[in-house]
Write a protein that holds these residues in place. Sequence first.
Motif, PDB file in Angstrom:
ATOM      1  N   GLY A  88     -39.511  -3.016  24.072  1.00 20.16           N
ATOM      2  CA  GLY A  88     -40.184  -2.379  25.198  1.00 20.16           C
ATOM      3  C   GLY A  88     -40.664  -3.396  26.211  1.00 20.16           C
ATOM      4  N   LYS A  89     -40.076  -4.597  26.158  1.00 18.70           N
ATOM      5  CA  LYS A  89     -40.468  -5.682  27.058  1.00 18.70           C
ATOM      6  C   LYS A  89     -39.502  -5.775  28.226  1.00 18.70           C
ATOM      7  CE  LYS A  89     -41.604 -10.634  26.943  1.00 18.70           C
ATOM      8  NZ  LYS A  89     -41.660 -11.839  26.083  1.00 18.70           N
ATOM      9  N   ASN A  90     -40.055  -6.004  29.412  1.00 21.07           N
ATOM     10  CA  ASN A  90     -39.244  -6.118  30.633  1.00 21.07           C
ATOM     11  C   ASN A  90     -38.374  -4.883  30.853  1.00 21.07           C
ATOM     12  OD1 ASN A  90     -40.231  -8.759  31.156  1.00 21.07           O
ATOM     13  ND2 ASN A  90     -38.691  -9.638  29.783  1.00 21.07           N
ATOM     14  N   THR A 135     -30.890  -2.243  27.996  1.00 19.60           N
ATOM     15  CA  THR A 135     -31.323  -3.365  27.163  1.00 19.60           C
ATOM     16  C   THR A 135     -32.636  -3.088  26.445  1.00 19.60           C
ATOM     17  OG1 THR A 135     -32.538  -4.451  28.974  1.00 19.60           O
ATOM     18  CG2 THR A 135     -30.195  -4.999  28.720  1.00 19.60           C
ATOM     19  N   THR A 136     -33.367  -2.078  26.858  1.00 17.31           N
ATOM     20  CA  THR A 136     -34.656  -1.733  26.251  1.00 17.31           C
ATOM     21  C   THR A 136     -34.759  -0.221  26.136  1.00 17.31           C
ATOM     22  OG1 THR A 136     -35.879  -1.447  28.341  1.00 17.31           O
ATOM     23  CG2 THR A 136     -35.721  -3.697  27.468  1.00 17.31           C
ATOM     24  N   LEU A 137     -35.774   0.227  25.415  1.00 15.00           N
ATOM     25  CA  LEU A 137     -36.125   1.642  25.528  1.00 15.00           C
ATOM     26  C   LEU A 137     -36.834   1.854  26.854  1.00 15.00           C
ATOM     27  CD1 LEU A 137     -39.309   1.307  24.896  1.00 15.00           C
ATOM     28  CD2 LEU A 137     -38.684   1.817  22.539  1.00 15.00           C
ATOM     29  N   GLY A 381     -34.762   4.527  21.757  1.00 16.16           N
ATOM     30  CA  GLY A 381     -33.557   3.725  21.888  1.00 16.16           C
ATOM     31  C   GLY A 381     -33.212   3.417  23.333  1.00 16.16           C
ATOM     32  N   ILE A 382     -32.146   2.654  23.526  1.00 12.56           N
ATOM     33  CA  ILE A 382     -31.756   2.210  24.868  1.00 12.56           C
ATOM     34  C   ILE A 382     -31.160   3.340  25.701  1.00 12.56           C
ATOM     35  CG2 ILE A 382     -31.391  -0.156  24.102  1.00 12.56           C
ATOM     36  CD1 ILE A 382     -28.371   0.401  24.130  1.00 12.56           C
ATOM     37  N   HIS A 383     -30.844   4.477  25.084  1.00  9.27           N
ATOM     38  CA  HIS A 383     -30.309   5.618  25.832  1.00  9.27           C
ATOM     39  C   HIS A 383     -31.391   6.640  26.179  1.00  9.27           C
ATOM     40  CE1 HIS A 383     -26.131   4.672  23.944  1.00  9.27           C
ATOM     41  NE2 HIS A 383     -26.343   3.970  25.051  1.00  9.27           N
TER      42      HIS A 383
END
Length: 413
Positions: A88-90, A135-137, A381-383
């Motif tokens: 959950g960063k950036n 790349t992140t949630l 998730g990333i989606h």
Amino acid sequence: MTDLIDRFLHYVTFDTQSNPSLSSCPSSEGQMLFAQALKQELVELGLSQVKLDQNGYLTAKLPSNQTDAAIPTIGFIAHMDTAPDASGKNVRPQIVEDYKGGDIALGKGDEVLSPIQYPDLHRLIGHDIITTDGTTLLGADNKAGIAEIISAIAHLIDNPDIPHGDIAIGFTPDEEIGRGADLFQVEQFGAQWAYTIDGGPVGELEYENFNAASAEIEFTGISVHPGTAKDKLVNAMTLAAKFHAQMPENETPETTQGYEGFYHLADANMSIAKAKLHYILRDFDTQGLQARKAYLEDKVASFAQAYPKAKVTITVTDSYSNMKQMVEPHPHIIEIAGEAMQNCGITPDIKPIRGGTDGARLSYMGLPCPNVFTGGYNFHGIHEFITVQGMQQAVNVIVEIAKQTAIRYRNDN
């Protein structure tokens, strides 16, 4: 709507991923930084009794605009942390305006959000969709809920003609690692009932959830140099793999739905000498969960007999219970939320939560607390994505719940 989206896009810049390996509360520094920013925002809105305790629990109250003392205090609750499942960063969100259908490219890589994999997208043609960059949630779980609650409160402040009683709001830490209600002060919160704004697609209204437990199975083997291992070495990783291979294939999260329970291998730590399998067990029926625990315990006992050179142990821990039996005695709580949705042009979709919320624990702590949608999809998730329109509908429902509660309980009604 601009304020709502601006809030949400600002909130997701805070890295608030909770950390199950730490016992502190909150379990990450980012949660407290986020809580401090939210506290300042609530103060600037003019709310009363704004309190942030040392454990990261933030509460406040919007005083009633009615003189009728018979209107009960209700609450709205969301959690500040994001799941450990993905970074959950950036977080770099993007808004796809007026979605036309087809794949949505996430960021600059090859990752896409596809309606083939996620058919819900077919129903969202014309919506404005907020996604990750792959790349992140995203953090809609549950920063969307926080943005929606605060935006609804701001709307009530700006529109004093909308009747409402006292409204308590609470933002909790560490919900994603099962601790969100641990240190919640129900009596101080002061609400007769509350709603977590922590659900998914528009219309979700939930007051049933899994009974939950976890099981840690430890295999202790014998490590010997492979060159002289004949009839001596006992590989704990091999034992763990054999054990898991014997688990029911059709009772996993990816093979179940609705009211079907499951066993889920959530984590594994492996070495030759020692291996650990961490399962979560879920069932809507209390007896069903007990049967799942007994199944694993019997299986471990049989496995230990089959491999006498190894040591195999199991530790089972209960996590949370189905809130249904604590909410059903108060049908008005669901009725008000359902009526509010209908008044907003939304058909309530009453369904069980295939998971848990702070509301499940809080319901057993004396605060009946069903769950309401945020407008989000594919959490953890990333989606992950959410629609702007869905978020606005959540705001409308929160406002309408407050309004309908006041209308229902006024003495002049």
